[in-house]
Scaffold this active site. Structure first.
Site, PDB file in Angstrom:
ATOM      1  N   ARG A  28       0.798  -1.238   0.000  1.00 27.27           N
ATOM      2  CA  ARG A  28       0.000   0.000   0.000  1.00 27.27           C
ATOM      3  C   ARG A  28       0.826   1.282   0.000  1.00 27.27           C
ATOM      4  NH1 ARG A  28      -3.973   0.051   4.632  1.00 27.27           N
ATOM      5  NH2 ARG A  28      -2.852  -1.698   5.564  1.00 27.27           N
ATOM      6  N   LYS A  35       9.256  -0.626   2.524  1.00 24.88           N
ATOM      7  CA  LYS A  35       8.408   0.101   3.475  1.00 24.88           C
ATOM      8  C   LYS A  35       9.160   0.599   4.706  1.00 24.88           C
ATOM      9  CE  LYS A  35       5.028  -1.807   6.093  1.00 24.88           C
ATOM     10  NZ  LYS A  35       3.659  -2.250   6.435  1.00 24.88           N
ATOM     11  N   GLN A  92      13.589 -14.173   5.516  1.00 26.32           N
ATOM     12  CA  GLN A  92      12.353 -14.951   5.493  1.00 26.32           C
ATOM     13  C   GLN A  92      11.841 -14.955   4.057  1.00 26.32           C
ATOM     14  OE1 GLN A  92       8.787 -13.174   6.976  1.00 26.32           O
ATOM     15  NE2 GLN A  92       7.781 -15.115   7.397  1.00 26.32           N
ATOM     16  N   THR A  98       3.485 -14.035  10.494  1.00 24.65           N
ATOM     17  CA  THR A  98       4.312 -13.496  11.581  1.00 24.65           C
ATOM     18  C   THR A  98       4.974 -14.613  12.401  1.00 24.65           C
ATOM     19  OG1 THR A  98       2.299 -13.324  12.924  1.00 24.65           O
ATOM     20  CG2 THR A  98       3.049 -11.321  11.822  1.00 24.65           C
ATOM     21  N   ASN A 253       1.347   1.662   6.936  1.00 22.28           N
ATOM     22  CA  ASN A 253       1.107   0.825   5.763  1.00 22.28           C
ATOM     23  C   ASN A 253       0.889   1.633   4.503  1.00 22.28           C
ATOM     24  OD1 ASN A 253       0.927  -1.868   7.134  1.00 22.28           O
ATOM     25  ND2 ASN A 253      -0.664  -0.751   8.240  1.00 22.28           N
ATOM     26  N   ARG A 359      26.604  27.816   3.908  1.00 15.05           N
ATOM     27  CA  ARG A 359      26.841  26.451   3.423  1.00 15.05           C
ATOM     28  C   ARG A 359      27.937  25.768   4.237  1.00 15.05           C
ATOM     29  NH1 ARG A 359      28.037  27.115  -2.613  1.00 15.05           N
ATOM     30  NH2 ARG A 359      28.567  24.915  -2.322  1.00 15.05           N
ATOM     31  N   ARG A 466      39.825  50.118 -12.388  1.00 18.81           N
ATOM     32  CA  ARG A 466      38.576  50.632 -12.938  1.00 18.81           C
ATOM     33  C   ARG A 466      38.968  51.517 -14.117  1.00 18.81           C
ATOM     34  NH1 ARG A 466      35.861  54.600  -8.867  1.00 18.81           N
ATOM     35  NH2 ARG A 466      35.675  52.815  -7.489  1.00 18.81           N
TER      36      ARG A 466
HETATM   37  C1  UD1 Z   1      -0.638  -8.617  13.246  1.00 17.76           C
HETATM   38  C2  UD1 Z   1      -1.232  -9.529  14.296  1.00 17.76           C
HETATM   39  C3  UD1 Z   1      -2.550  -8.923  14.800  1.00 17.76           C
HETATM   40  C4  UD1 Z   1      -2.294  -7.527  15.323  1.00 17.76           C
HETATM   41  C5  UD1 Z   1      -1.628  -6.662  14.281  1.00 17.76           C
HETATM   42  C6  UD1 Z   1      -1.217  -5.354  14.873  1.00 17.76           C
HETATM   43  C7  UD1 Z   1      -0.552 -11.746  13.620  1.00 17.76           C
HETATM   44  C8  UD1 Z   1      -0.966 -13.019  13.005  1.00 17.76           C
HETATM   45  N1  UD1 Z   1      -1.466 -10.812  13.704  1.00 17.76           N
HETATM   46  O1  UD1 Z   1      -1.545  -8.622  12.166  1.00 17.76           O
HETATM   47  O2  UD1 Z   1      -3.062  -9.738  15.810  1.00 17.76           O
HETATM   48  O3  UD1 Z   1      -3.522  -6.929  15.737  1.00 17.76           O
HETATM   49  O4  UD1 Z   1      -0.433  -7.311  13.786  1.00 17.76           O
HETATM   50  O5  UD1 Z   1      -0.700  -4.492  13.899  1.00 17.76           O
HETATM   51  O6  UD1 Z   1       0.588 -11.633  14.041  1.00 17.76           O
HETATM   52  N2  UD1 Z   1       5.755  -9.796   8.660  1.00 17.76           N
HETATM   53  C9  UD1 Z   1       6.864 -10.511   8.299  1.00 17.76           C
HETATM   54  N3  UD1 Z   1       6.701 -11.706   7.672  1.00 17.76           N
HETATM   55  C10 UD1 Z   1       5.479 -12.215   7.397  1.00 17.76           C
HETATM   56  C11 UD1 Z   1       4.340 -11.477   7.757  1.00 17.76           C
HETATM   57  C12 UD1 Z   1       4.514 -10.262   8.389  1.00 17.76           C
HETATM   58  O7  UD1 Z   1       8.002 -10.091   8.540  1.00 17.76           O
HETATM   59  O8  UD1 Z   1       5.436 -13.302   6.823  1.00 17.76           O
HETATM   60  C13 UD1 Z   1       5.940  -8.524   9.338  1.00 17.76           C
HETATM   61  C14 UD1 Z   1       5.351  -7.358   8.582  1.00 17.76           C
HETATM   62  O9  UD1 Z   1       6.326  -6.790   7.713  1.00 17.76           O
HETATM   63  C15 UD1 Z   1       4.985  -6.412   9.708  1.00 17.76           C
HETATM   64  C16 UD1 Z   1       4.652  -7.332  10.864  1.00 17.76           C
HETATM   65  O10 UD1 Z   1       5.260  -8.573  10.556  1.00 17.76           O
HETATM   66  O11 UD1 Z   1       6.085  -5.608  10.069  1.00 17.76           O
HETATM   67  C17 UD1 Z   1       3.159  -7.512  11.082  1.00 17.76           C
HETATM   68  O12 UD1 Z   1       2.618  -8.068   9.916  1.00 17.76           O
HETATM   69  P1  UD1 Z   1       1.202  -7.635   9.368  1.00 17.76           P
HETATM   70  O13 UD1 Z   1       0.913  -8.357   8.121  1.00 17.76           O
HETATM   71  O14 UD1 Z   1       1.066  -6.166   9.358  1.00 17.76           O
HETATM   72  O15 UD1 Z   1       0.303  -8.236  10.549  1.00 17.76           O
HETATM   73  P2  UD1 Z   1      -1.251  -8.100  10.656  1.00 17.76           P
HETATM   74  O16 UD1 Z   1      -1.884  -9.039   9.732  1.00 17.76           O
HETATM   75  O17 UD1 Z   1      -1.616  -6.694  10.565  1.00 17.76           O
END
Ligand code: UD1
Ligand code: CA
Length: 483
Positions: A28, A35, A92, A98, A253, A359, A466
């Site tokens: 987004r 990001k 990853q 997560t 985001n 500067r 001059r």
């Molecule tokens: C997550 C939580 C949710 C919480 C929310 C708060 C989980 C399953 N859910 O959801 O309960 O309310 O955060 O903002 O944890 N990331 C990785 N690898 C991945 C997936 C994500 O590194 O495979 C990182 C993302 O870059 C981000 C963070 O983990 O920095 C959170 O991921 P995001 O997809 O935003 O989590 P939500 O689905 O919003």
């Protein structure tokens, strides 16, 4: 490892490790920049999180990267070196959630102490908030940071013991699960307490729970939040620290959220400056993108931007619409409107602007005056020197009490090399003078207006180059020829 005591009188720092999740794509943002590298107050989002980890005294920090990992890794390396933070990156790929992200970090974690899980895109969590969370974990509990949201849509909901569709639940009851929005029932979606994405827990327990995660859910992902159920099954207490300040858990985001978070941070900085006694004409109209250190009785007018390391001495005043980057101003300096100062050092009671440009390498002693449309670069000006109008002073040494007239230019560049101009104390430089460097104006010399100085000017004498002025008697203006 001995669990640390929560008695504040004998606080021993626990062995703390931080995992920062930063592998997500950030679709987004609609940007080519990863990001977590988007700038917030002059520093990448991830830099704020690394600084927090450092301030918490983390012994080890593992950053999980995936999308555009090369760029993010390079940043982590350089920033953590600067901070003196022991950080490493793990890849990853692909990104399966997560839980999967933290699984990649696990082998890099030592089995000791507490692990705190943070996100690279949640930059405003305050250090004391996280310290309390770590205290709450106490080396034996799973501690979750939660927040109540009027619109909890999209977040994981915190389910507590005794929750049912109808009953009002005790908001201090033990936590039993986190249900992701996409997996939640209509009734569960009514829960306003949400998980912030931040947790602290004993590292050994984290490792055992990670190995038991599955991806049987609405998104087919490995959810880190599923470890709550595993903790409950293992009779490990799950505790929540609920904060009311939603901005501390705000994630970035989209460009809209980035701008919102920027305003929150700028507002915090403005408040802290005012609490130190700095007078801001309008706290909503100032931006600090770095460190601004102010002594007593500093006044800052509207729309000023401070970048890098800026120090303002006692009684300094900054007019409206100024940009100050990596500068230090001694006591009593006045900067008037629309001035741009970069890499300059300014002595006490100097006056700069309006419309002045300093500067890098501009070193001004006390009582120097720099006026409108004057540019100073890599030059030292001694006490009381004045350059008040429309001039360029580059690669020069200007002595004490020198007066540089309007429209003076140091011709410092021959197209290949830069050369220095030296103007000794008490010299007077007439208007519209060009000083063709290398050249020296000796002490007390006067240069006549319009001089193009190509040879050194001797002390205490008038030097002028001059064409002599002549008047042609009987000369007539041309007249229009009639056709
Ligand atoms: C997550 C939580 C949710 C919480 C929310 C708060 C989980 C399953 N859910 O959801 O309960 O309310 O955060 O903002 O944890 N990331 C990785 N690898 C991945 C997936 C994500 O590194 O495979 C990182 C993302 O870059 C981000 C963070 O983990 O920095 C959170 O991921 P995001 O997809 O935003 O989590 P939500 O689905 O919003
Ligand atoms: Ca998501």
């Amino acid at each position: 490892w001995v669990p640390f005591m929560s008695n504040p009188s004998c606080v021993t720092t626990p062995y703390l490790q931080v995992v920062v999740m930063a592998a997500g794509k950030g679709t987004r943002m609609k940007s080519r920049i990863p990001k977590v590298l988007h700038q917030l107050a002059g520093k990448p989002l991830l830099g704020h999180v690394l600084t927090t980890a450092h301030q918490l005294g983390a012994q080890r920090c593992v950053v999980v990267t995936g999308h555009q990992a090369e760029q993010v890794n390079a940043y982590v390396q350089s920033e953590s070196e600067q901070l003196g933070l022991h950080a490493q990156v793990v890849l990853q790929s692909p990104q399966l959630g997560t839980g999967h992200a933290v699984q990649q970090a696990a082998p890099a974690l030592s089995d000791e102490g507490i692990t705190l899980v943070l996100s690279g895109d949640v930059p405003l969590t305050e250090v004391p908030t996280l310290q309390s969370l770590v205290q709450l974990c106490d080396g034996r509990c799973l501690a979750l940071l939660t927040v109540n949201m009027p619109d909890p849509s999209g977040y994981g909901r915190v389910k507590r013991q005794g929750w049912s569709e109808s009953a009002l639940v005790d908001r201090h009851a033990p936590v039993t699960a986190i249900v992701e929005h996409k997996d939640a029932t209509e009734a569960e979606r009514g829960i306003q307490e949400v998980y912030s994405g931040i947790m602290a827990l004993p590292t050994v327990l984290l490792k055992t729970w990670l190995s038991r995660l599955d991806n049987r859910n609405a998104q087919g992902e490995y959810y880190l939040t599923d470890i709550v159920k595993l903790a409950v099954a293992d009779n490990v207490p799950v505790v929540a620290s609920t904060i009311s300040d939603v901005s501390q858990v705000a994630g970035v985001n989209s460009p809209v959220q980035l701008a919102e978070v920027e305003r929150v941070l700028q507002q915090r900085t403005a408040l802290s400056l005012m609490n130190q006694g700095v007078r801001l004409a309008d706290p909503l109209r100032m931006d600090v993108r770095g460190q601004l250190v102010c002594e007593q009785d500093v006044d800052i007018d509207v729309n000023c931007v401070f970048e890098g390391d800026v120090t303002l001495g006692d009684g300094v005043s900054i007019g409206p619409n100024c940009v100050l980057k990596n500068v230090s101003l001694a006591a009593g300096v006045q900067v008037a409107a629309f001035s741009h100062l970069d890499g300059a050092q300014v002595g006490a009671d100097a006056r700069i602007g309006p419309f002045a440009r300093l500067r890098p390498g501009a070193r001004l002693a006390e009582d120097v005056h720099i006026g409108n449309f004057v540019e100073i670069k890599n030059s030292a000006l001694s006490a009381g020197a004045k350059v008040n109008h429309l001039s360029y002073v580059g690669d020069a040494d200007v002595g004490a009490k020198v007066n540089v007239g309007a429209g003076t230019i140091t011709c410092n560049y021959d197209g290949v090399n830069k050369h220095r101009t030296v103007i000794e104390d008490d010299a007077f430089i007439g208007s519209d003078t060009q000083l063709v460097a290398p050249v020296r104006v000796a002490r007390g010399a006067t240069l006549g207006a319009g001089t193009t100085l190509t040879k050194d000017a001797p002390a205490e004498q008038l030097t002028v180059s001059r064409a002599r002025q002549i008047t042609i008697p009987g000369w007539k203006r041309p007249v229009k020829i009639k056709k």
